[in-house]
Design an enzyme around this catalytic site. Structure first.
Site, PDB file in Angstrom:
ATOM      1  N   HIS A  26     -50.876 -14.366   4.712  1.00 54.83           N
ATOM      2  CA  HIS A  26     -51.419 -13.702   3.513  1.00 54.83           C
ATOM      3  C   HIS A  26     -52.839 -13.161   3.790  1.00 54.83           C
ATOM      4  CE1 HIS A  26     -52.664 -13.301  -0.694  1.00 54.83           C
ATOM      5  NE2 HIS A  26     -51.513 -13.710  -1.122  1.00 54.83           N
ATOM      6  N   GLU A  47     -50.187  -8.250   3.828  1.00 49.47           N
ATOM      7  CA  GLU A  47     -49.588  -9.494   4.304  1.00 49.47           C
ATOM      8  C   GLU A  47     -48.291  -9.206   5.061  1.00 49.47           C
ATOM      9  OE1 GLU A  47     -49.097 -11.643   0.594  1.00 49.47           O
ATOM     10  OE2 GLU A  47     -50.851 -10.559  -0.154  1.00 49.47           O
TER      11      GLU A  47
HETATM   12  O1  TA6 Z   1     -49.434 -11.857  -2.219  1.00 52.89           O
HETATM   13  C1  TA6 Z   1     -49.719 -11.460  -3.535  1.00 52.89           C
HETATM   14  C2  TA6 Z   1     -49.648 -12.685  -4.445  1.00 52.89           C
HETATM   15  O2  TA6 Z   1     -48.351 -13.232  -4.445  1.00 52.89           O
HETATM   16  C3  TA6 Z   1     -50.099 -12.270  -5.840  1.00 52.89           C
HETATM   17  O3  TA6 Z   1     -49.006 -12.227  -6.740  1.00 52.89           O
HETATM   18  C4  TA6 Z   1     -51.139 -13.323  -6.200  1.00 52.89           C
HETATM   19  O4  TA6 Z   1     -50.509 -14.457  -6.792  1.00 52.89           O
HETATM   20  C5  TA6 Z   1     -51.716 -13.634  -4.820  1.00 52.89           C
HETATM   21  O5  TA6 Z   1     -50.558 -13.710  -3.988  1.00 52.89           O
HETATM   22  C6  TA6 Z   1     -52.622 -14.836  -4.727  1.00 52.89           C
HETATM   23  O6  TA6 Z   1     -51.919 -16.012  -4.973  1.00 52.89           O
HETATM   24  P1  TA6 Z   1     -52.777 -17.396  -4.966  1.00 52.89           P
HETATM   25  O7  TA6 Z   1     -51.760 -18.480  -5.223  1.00 52.89           O
HETATM   26  O8  TA6 Z   1     -53.411 -17.512  -3.601  1.00 52.89           O
HETATM   27  O9  TA6 Z   1     -53.829 -17.237  -6.034  1.00 52.89           O
END
Ligand code: TA6
Length: 294
Positions: A166, A269
């Site tokens: 991510h 990501e």
């Molecule tokens: O990758 C995008 C995502 O899935 C968004 O929907 C948002 O939830 C982000 O990840 C961050 O998630 P987190 O659990 O790290 O706050």
């Protein structure tokens, strides 16, 4: 969990040392002779910095990132497994909220540094997800930052998972950023009820909250940063999808994002988010991401 002294005795070398980072969480500090560096926390197996000589810091870290057990670190490269996004497990799974072990560290070709971290099941994870597993990250700092993501089913039952690296990239100004390589793909638009949406832009640009899962994306995507005058190249193997996200002004509700942090970041990501990976007992799944800059 080895202590600092044991870690440095076992794995330290002239390019790698273990130190106490934020909130006394242990991190490995990698430095190449060419002047590049990377920081990797054992908590979450989490890369929080990659500085390329001549280009500066490439990863975004929130100034209000929390280093607390059980919480994800806001920025760098969170490791997402065995669940991308929401579902029966905590959001984005649980390996980003747990301590990993360093299992090897070596200098390659006299200049590059490779560190291998591993996390396995424990009593906590088995309560959440009843499968024995090994997840290894092979992180190599060369002129680029290479990560091999290797899952082994060490149990007697098949399991399936979704995953992602991510990655939060640091940008000069999100409104002066373009991403190429996505034209013609279909993305699930999480901002619009996961609507299947065609990407029509050769050079995707952004002016509002976006959260998109680009399915079956190409193995190379480029991030063009006009303000910082650089291009970051994201190459991947066996990660089928590219996920793009920026919370925009919604970040004001995120207590671990500093004011206007959204202007300085974009998540691109590499992951298997739109479809699950199936793994039979004893089988191994590997995927990799290489990020570089020019
Ligand atoms: O990758 C995008 C995502 O899935 C968004 O929907 C948002 O939830 C982000 O990840 C961050 O998630 P987190 O659990 O790290 O706050």
């Amino acid at each position: 969990m080895k202590n600092l002294e044991t870690l440095n005795e076992t794995f330290g070398n002239n390019c790698l040392s273990f130190v106490q980072g934020e909130n006394n969480f242990i991190k490995a500090v990698l430095k190449t002779a060419a002047g590049s560096s990377a920081d990797i926390y054992l908590y979450g197996g989490h890369v929080t910095s990659w500085v390329k000589s001549g280009s500066g810091e490439l990863l975004f870290m929130s100034k209000k990132a929390e280093f607390q057990k059980g919480k994800g670190i806001r920025g760098g490269i969170p490791v997402i497994f065995p669940q991308f996004g929401g579902g029966g497990l905590p959001n984005h799974g649980f390996v980003r909220n747990k301590e990993w072990e360093c299992i090897s560290a070596e200098v390659l070709n006299g200049k590059d540094i490779k560190v291998v971290l591993e996390i396995k099941e424990d009593s906590e994870t088995l309560k959440l997800w009843p499968f024995p597993f090994s997840l290894k990250l092979e992180i190599t700092l060369t002129e680029s930052l290479d990560i091999n993501f290797i899952v082994t089913n060490t149990g007697k039952e098949a399991f399936s998972f979704t995953d992602a690296l991510h990655t939060y990239f640091k940008v000069g100004d999100i409104s002066e950023v373009e991403v190429t390589g996505l034209k013609g793909l279909t993305y699930l638009d999480k901002v619009n009820n996961f609507a299947e949406t065609p990407e029509t832009q050769e050079r995707a640009s952004f002016d509002r909250f976006f959260d998109r899962v680009y399915k079956n994306s190409p193995d190379k995507v480029e991030l063009h940063d006009k303000k910082l005058n650089r291009i970051i190249i994201i190459e991947k193997i066996n990660f089928t999808d590219s996920i793009l996200w920026n919370p925009w002004e919604g970040s004001v509700a995120m207590k671990d994002m500093h004011e206007n942090a959204y202007k300085e970041m974009i998540c691109i990501e590499s992951g298997n988010a739109a479809s699950r990976v199936e793994l039979k007992p004893g089988a191994v799944f590997s995927a990799s991401q290489t990020i570089s800059v020019r």
